[in-house]
Design a protein around this motif. Structure first.
Motif, PDB file in Angstrom:
ATOM      1  N   ASP A  91       0.735  -1.148   0.003  1.00 56.09           N
ATOM      2  CA  ASP A  91      -0.034  -0.018  -0.067  1.00 56.09           C
ATOM      3  C   ASP A  91       0.824   1.150  -0.084  1.00 56.09           C
ATOM      4  O   ASP A  91       0.602   2.206   0.885  1.00 56.09           O
ATOM      5  N   VAL A  92       1.897   1.329  -0.896  1.00 51.81           N
ATOM      6  CA  VAL A  92       2.723   2.366  -0.968  1.00 51.81           C
ATOM      7  C   VAL A  92       2.342   2.900  -2.644  1.00 51.81           C
ATOM      8  O   VAL A  92       2.591   2.190  -3.457  1.00 51.81           O
ATOM      9  N   LYS A  93       2.245   4.425  -2.783  1.00 51.36           N
ATOM     10  CA  LYS A  93       2.355   4.762  -4.082  1.00 51.36           C
ATOM     11  C   LYS A  93       3.677   4.781  -4.623  1.00 51.36           C
ATOM     12  O   LYS A  93       4.481   5.225  -4.160  1.00 51.36           O
ATOM     13  N   ALA A  94       3.747   4.326  -6.102  1.00 52.67           N
ATOM     14  CA  ALA A  94       4.908   4.149  -6.742  1.00 52.67           C
ATOM     15  C   ALA A  94       5.102   4.773  -8.054  1.00 52.67           C
ATOM     16  O   ALA A  94       3.878   4.745  -8.976  1.00 52.67           O
ATOM     17  N   THR A  95       6.111   5.436  -8.380  1.00 56.75           N
ATOM     18  CA  THR A  95       6.079   6.027  -9.813  1.00 56.75           C
ATOM     19  C   THR A  95       7.500   5.319 -10.294  1.00 56.75           C
ATOM     20  O   THR A  95       8.527   5.169  -9.603  1.00 56.75           O
ATOM     21  N   VAL A  96       7.476   4.904 -11.586  1.00 59.22           N
ATOM     22  CA  VAL A  96       8.704   4.211 -12.202  1.00 59.22           C
ATOM     23  C   VAL A  96       8.860   4.984 -13.348  1.00 59.22           C
ATOM     24  O   VAL A  96       8.188   5.181 -14.085  1.00 59.22           O
ATOM     25  N   VAL A  97      10.249   5.474 -13.624  1.00 63.93           N
ATOM     26  CA  VAL A  97      10.840   6.072 -14.677  1.00 63.93           C
ATOM     27  C   VAL A  97      11.450   5.005 -15.589  1.00 63.93           C
ATOM     28  O   VAL A  97      12.354   4.197 -15.065  1.00 63.93           O
ATOM     29  N   MET A  98      11.243   4.672 -16.762  1.00 64.04           N
ATOM     30  CA  MET A  98      11.802   3.774 -17.615  1.00 64.04           C
ATOM     31  C   MET A  98      12.086   4.234 -18.960  1.00 64.04           C
ATOM     32  O   MET A  98      11.417   5.079 -19.584  1.00 64.04           O
ATOM     33  N   PRO A  99      12.954   3.753 -19.562  1.00 64.76           N
ATOM     34  CA  PRO A  99      13.304   4.231 -21.205  1.00 64.76           C
ATOM     35  C   PRO A  99      12.285   3.618 -22.128  1.00 64.76           C
ATOM     36  O   PRO A  99      11.827   2.637 -21.712  1.00 64.76           O
ATOM     37  N   ARG A 100      12.315   4.271 -23.142  1.00 62.56           N
ATOM     38  CA  ARG A 100      11.158   3.673 -23.942  1.00 62.56           C
ATOM     39  C   ARG A 100      11.688   2.456 -24.660  1.00 62.56           C
ATOM     40  O   ARG A 100      11.178   1.701 -25.448  1.00 62.56           O
ATOM     41  N   SER A 101      13.149   2.170 -24.589  1.00 61.00           N
ATOM     42  CA  SER A 101      13.543   0.580 -25.316  1.00 61.00           C
ATOM     43  C   SER A 101      13.241  -0.111 -24.121  1.00 61.00           C
ATOM     44  O   SER A 101      13.472  -1.464 -24.431  1.00 61.00           O
ATOM     45  N   ALA A 102      12.511  -0.289 -22.926  1.00 60.36           N
ATOM     46  CA  ALA A 102      12.433  -0.868 -22.043  1.00 60.36           C
ATOM     47  C   ALA A 102      11.357  -2.194 -22.781  1.00 60.36           C
ATOM     48  O   ALA A 102      10.693  -1.633 -23.562  1.00 60.36           O
ATOM     49  N   PRO A 103      11.281  -3.287 -22.566  1.00 61.15           N
ATOM     50  CA  PRO A 103      10.340  -4.339 -23.063  1.00 61.15           C
ATOM     51  C   PRO A 103       8.934  -3.701 -22.902  1.00 61.15           C
ATOM     52  O   PRO A 103       8.559  -3.513 -21.629  1.00 61.15           O
ATOM     53  N   ALA A 104       8.055  -3.940 -23.906  1.00 64.53           N
ATOM     54  CA  ALA A 104       6.837  -3.492 -23.561  1.00 64.53           C
ATOM     55  C   ALA A 104       6.195  -4.431 -22.593  1.00 64.53           C
ATOM     56  O   ALA A 104       5.187  -3.693 -22.008  1.00 64.53           O
ATOM     57  N   ALA A 115       1.404   1.374 -10.656  1.00 60.98           N
ATOM     58  CA  ALA A 115       2.350   2.308 -10.628  1.00 60.98           C
ATOM     59  C   ALA A 115       2.258   3.351 -11.660  1.00 60.98           C
ATOM     60  O   ALA A 115       1.752   3.082 -12.837  1.00 60.98           O
ATOM     61  N   SER A 116       2.411   4.667 -11.431  1.00 57.25           N
ATOM     62  CA  SER A 116       2.663   5.566 -12.428  1.00 57.25           C
ATOM     63  C   SER A 116       4.110   5.495 -13.378  1.00 57.25           C
ATOM     64  O   SER A 116       4.930   5.349 -12.743  1.00 57.25           O
ATOM     65  N   VAL A 117       3.804   5.559 -14.574  1.00 55.59           N
ATOM     66  CA  VAL A 117       4.886   5.044 -15.493  1.00 55.59           C
ATOM     67  C   VAL A 117       5.251   6.400 -16.335  1.00 55.59           C
ATOM     68  O   VAL A 117       4.621   7.133 -16.781  1.00 55.59           O
ATOM     69  N   ARG A 118       6.769   6.924 -16.107  1.00 51.13           N
ATOM     70  CA  ARG A 118       7.249   7.954 -16.917  1.00 51.13           C
ATOM     71  C   ARG A 118       8.286   7.343 -17.749  1.00 51.13           C
ATOM     72  O   ARG A 118       9.108   6.977 -17.411  1.00 51.13           O
ATOM     73  N   LEU A 119       8.032   7.691 -19.076  1.00 51.93           N
ATOM     74  CA  LEU A 119       9.054   7.219 -20.149  1.00 51.93           C
ATOM     75  C   LEU A 119       9.720   8.235 -20.679  1.00 51.93           C
ATOM     76  O   LEU A 119       9.484   9.212 -20.909  1.00 51.93           O
ATOM     77  N   THR A 120      11.092   7.815 -20.912  1.00 49.43           N
ATOM     78  CA  THR A 120      12.230   8.908 -21.262  1.00 49.43           C
ATOM     79  C   THR A 120      12.745   8.103 -22.404  1.00 49.43           C
ATOM     80  O   THR A 120      12.845   7.082 -22.965  1.00 49.43           O
ATOM     81  N   ASP A 121      13.655   8.950 -23.168  1.00 52.54           N
ATOM     82  CA  ASP A 121      14.442   8.600 -24.406  1.00 52.54           C
ATOM     83  C   ASP A 121      15.305   7.601 -24.019  1.00 52.54           C
ATOM     84  O   ASP A 121      15.846   6.679 -25.320  1.00 52.54           O
ATOM     85  N   GLY A 122      15.877   7.547 -22.896  1.00 53.86           N
ATOM     86  CA  GLY A 122      17.091   6.562 -22.768  1.00 53.86           C
ATOM     87  C   GLY A 122      17.489   6.534 -21.143  1.00 53.86           C
ATOM     88  O   GLY A 122      16.560   7.306 -20.334  1.00 53.86           O
ATOM     89  N   MET A 123      18.287   5.648 -20.695  1.00 57.05           N
ATOM     90  CA  MET A 123      18.502   5.438 -19.566  1.00 57.05           C
ATOM     91  C   MET A 123      19.107   6.530 -18.988  1.00 57.05           C
ATOM     92  O   MET A 123      18.791   6.884 -17.555  1.00 57.05           O
ATOM     93  N   ASP A 124      19.819   7.164 -19.712  1.00 57.14           N
ATOM     94  CA  ASP A 124      20.797   8.406 -18.889  1.00 57.14           C
ATOM     95  C   ASP A 124      19.614   9.570 -18.463  1.00 57.14           C
ATOM     96  O   ASP A 124      19.683   9.954 -17.594  1.00 57.14           O
ATOM     97  N   SER A 125      18.685   9.690 -19.391  1.00 57.66           N
ATOM     98  CA  SER A 125      17.582  10.652 -19.307  1.00 57.66           C
ATOM     99  C   SER A 125      16.587  10.250 -18.192  1.00 57.66           C
ATOM    100  O   SER A 125      16.103  10.976 -17.468  1.00 57.66           O
ATOM    101  N   ALA A 126      16.445   8.724 -17.972  1.00 60.23           N
ATOM    102  CA  ALA A 126      15.618   8.264 -16.966  1.00 60.23           C
ATOM    103  C   ALA A 126      16.347   8.318 -15.744  1.00 60.23           C
ATOM    104  O   ALA A 126      15.601   8.917 -14.502  1.00 60.23           O
ATOM    105  N   PHE A 127      17.612   8.399 -15.439  1.00 60.44           N
ATOM    106  CA  PHE A 127      18.115   8.671 -14.188  1.00 60.44           C
ATOM    107  C   PHE A 127      18.233  10.045 -13.847  1.00 60.44           C
ATOM    108  O   PHE A 127      18.095  10.576 -12.659  1.00 60.44           O
ATOM    109  N   ARG A 128      18.270  10.926 -14.911  1.00 57.68           N
ATOM    110  CA  ARG A 128      18.105  12.299 -14.500  1.00 57.68           C
ATOM    111  C   ARG A 128      16.525  12.854 -14.017  1.00 57.68           C
ATOM    112  O   ARG A 128      16.447  13.562 -13.101  1.00 57.68           O
ATOM    113  N   LEU A 129      15.767  12.342 -14.660  1.00 59.75           N
ATOM    114  CA  LEU A 129      14.361  12.371 -14.332  1.00 59.75           C
ATOM    115  C   LEU A 129      13.957  11.755 -12.969  1.00 59.75           C
ATOM    116  O   LEU A 129      13.493  12.630 -12.032  1.00 59.75           O
ATOM    117  N   VAL A 130      14.453  10.847 -12.616  1.00 57.80           N
ATOM    118  CA  VAL A 130      14.234  10.176 -11.227  1.00 57.80           C
ATOM    119  C   VAL A 130      14.935  11.216 -10.299  1.00 57.80           C
ATOM    120  O   VAL A 130      14.187  11.273  -8.956  1.00 57.80           O
TER     121      VAL A 130
END
Length: 319
Positions: A91-104, A115-130
């Motif tokens: 019962d904890v709210k989660a947000t997950v940032v993933m690259p668009r290249s992640a498996p569908a 969970a709430s999903v936020r997609l980015t162009d790559g892993m570098d940008s995913a780490f920046r957003l998180v």
């Protein structure tokens, strides 16, 4: 450095929330490699990978205020799935940032868990957003740069030490290094004579790059194995690996995919390429150590679809 008391405490904390996965001899893999092989089947863990252990350990360590604010993670697949599922269970709210290249399939599983999903162009940008989301008040559940998470992953090594027969060498896949850091710490305490070897794929060489440079460094990412594709390791995981691990071997994506086919054929398990890369690395270990080798494999996850695996196999001319 994580010690055995941290790992034992994590084991007590997560007991009842995760599966004590089977540790079994594999005659099929033994015949394939020419030496006895024992497999730790973490692909049978909740959410299909070892990641449920570290995510659960971290979630159970949160304060009331942190639970109320919610958590955030960055993931190429398995960590996000684990956090989403275990956060929902607790019962904890989660947000997950993933690259668009992640498996569908991985993205869908995270969304299906609530969970709430936020997609980015790559892993570098995913780490920046998180990092931005963490600064806005969410608690970061880092996939590897967290002693609580590493201790949770280390329970894999604790169980392996308790359940396996004689071992000389254990082979562990490396992304950011949380799994191998925890497993190596557990084995150093419980089975100090066992050598631990890491394995990465070409184009996902964060740990071998760090070892070559003498410190964590950014690395370019090109491997199809997104679950191993960390843009860099952390100082915490680097320190563990440099002190406790024999060597980090690097294998091509093609060999990792062939390893998946071999695991299915010879061990009767359905694994993802992050686990498939264990077999070509284990062949190298067996060749170096010789007939006295007794190899343990941490089969870390099975979150891939038949279509994905056959597509990769067809690309490399393996079918």
């Amino acid at each position: 450095m994580i010690d055995i008391s941290d790992i034992e405490a994590a084991a007590r904390r997560i007991a009842g929330h995760v599966v004590r996965t089977p540790t079994v001899p594999s005659p099929g893999l033994g015949a394939l490699l020419g030496v006895p092989v024992t497999a730790k089947l973490e692909l049978l863990q909740r959410t299909g990978s070892f990641k449920a252990r570290g995510a659960t350990a971290k979630l159970l360590s949160l304060s009331g205020a942190e639970r109320a604010a919610g958590v955030v993670a960055v993931s190429g697949g398995n960590h996000g799935i684990a956090l989403a599922v275990m956060a929902a269970a607790l019962d904890v709210k989660a947000t997950v940032v993933m690259p668009r290249s992640a498996p569908a399939r991985s993205i869908a599983l995270v969304e299906d868990a609530g969970a709430s999903v936020r997609l980015t162009d790559g892993m570098d940008s995913a780490f920046r957003l998180v990092t931005v989301l963490r600064d806005e008040g969410l608690t970061l559940v880092h996939p590897f740069d967290d002693p609580v998470v590493i201790a949770g992953q280390g329970t894999v090594g604790l169980e392996l030490a308790e359940d396996a027969g004689e071992l000389t060498d254990v082979v562990v896949s490396v992304g950011g290094g949380g799994l191998i850091a925890g497993v190596a710490a557990a084995l150093r305490a419980r089975r100090p004579g066992v050598r631990v070897w890491g394995v990465e794929t070409v184009g996902a060489q964060a740990m071998s790059g760090a070892l070559g440079a003498g410190a964590p460094v950014p690395v370019p990412l090109s491997s199809l194995v997104t679950t191993l594709s960390a843009p860099s390791v952390s100082r915490l995981t680097y320190d563990h690996v440099s002190a406790l691990v024999e060597e980090v071997l690097v294998v091509p994506d093609r060999d990792a995919v062939q390893g998946c086919l071999d695991l299915a054929d010879h061990a009767k398990v359905w694994a993802e390429p992050a686990a498939g890369c264990l077999l070509p690395a284990a062949r190298q270990v067996a060749a170096r150590i010789g007939a006295d080798a007794r190899i343990g494999l941490v089969v870390c996850g099975g979150n891939t679809t038949p279509r994905e695996l056959t597509g990769w196999a067809d690309r490399f001319g393996l079918l």
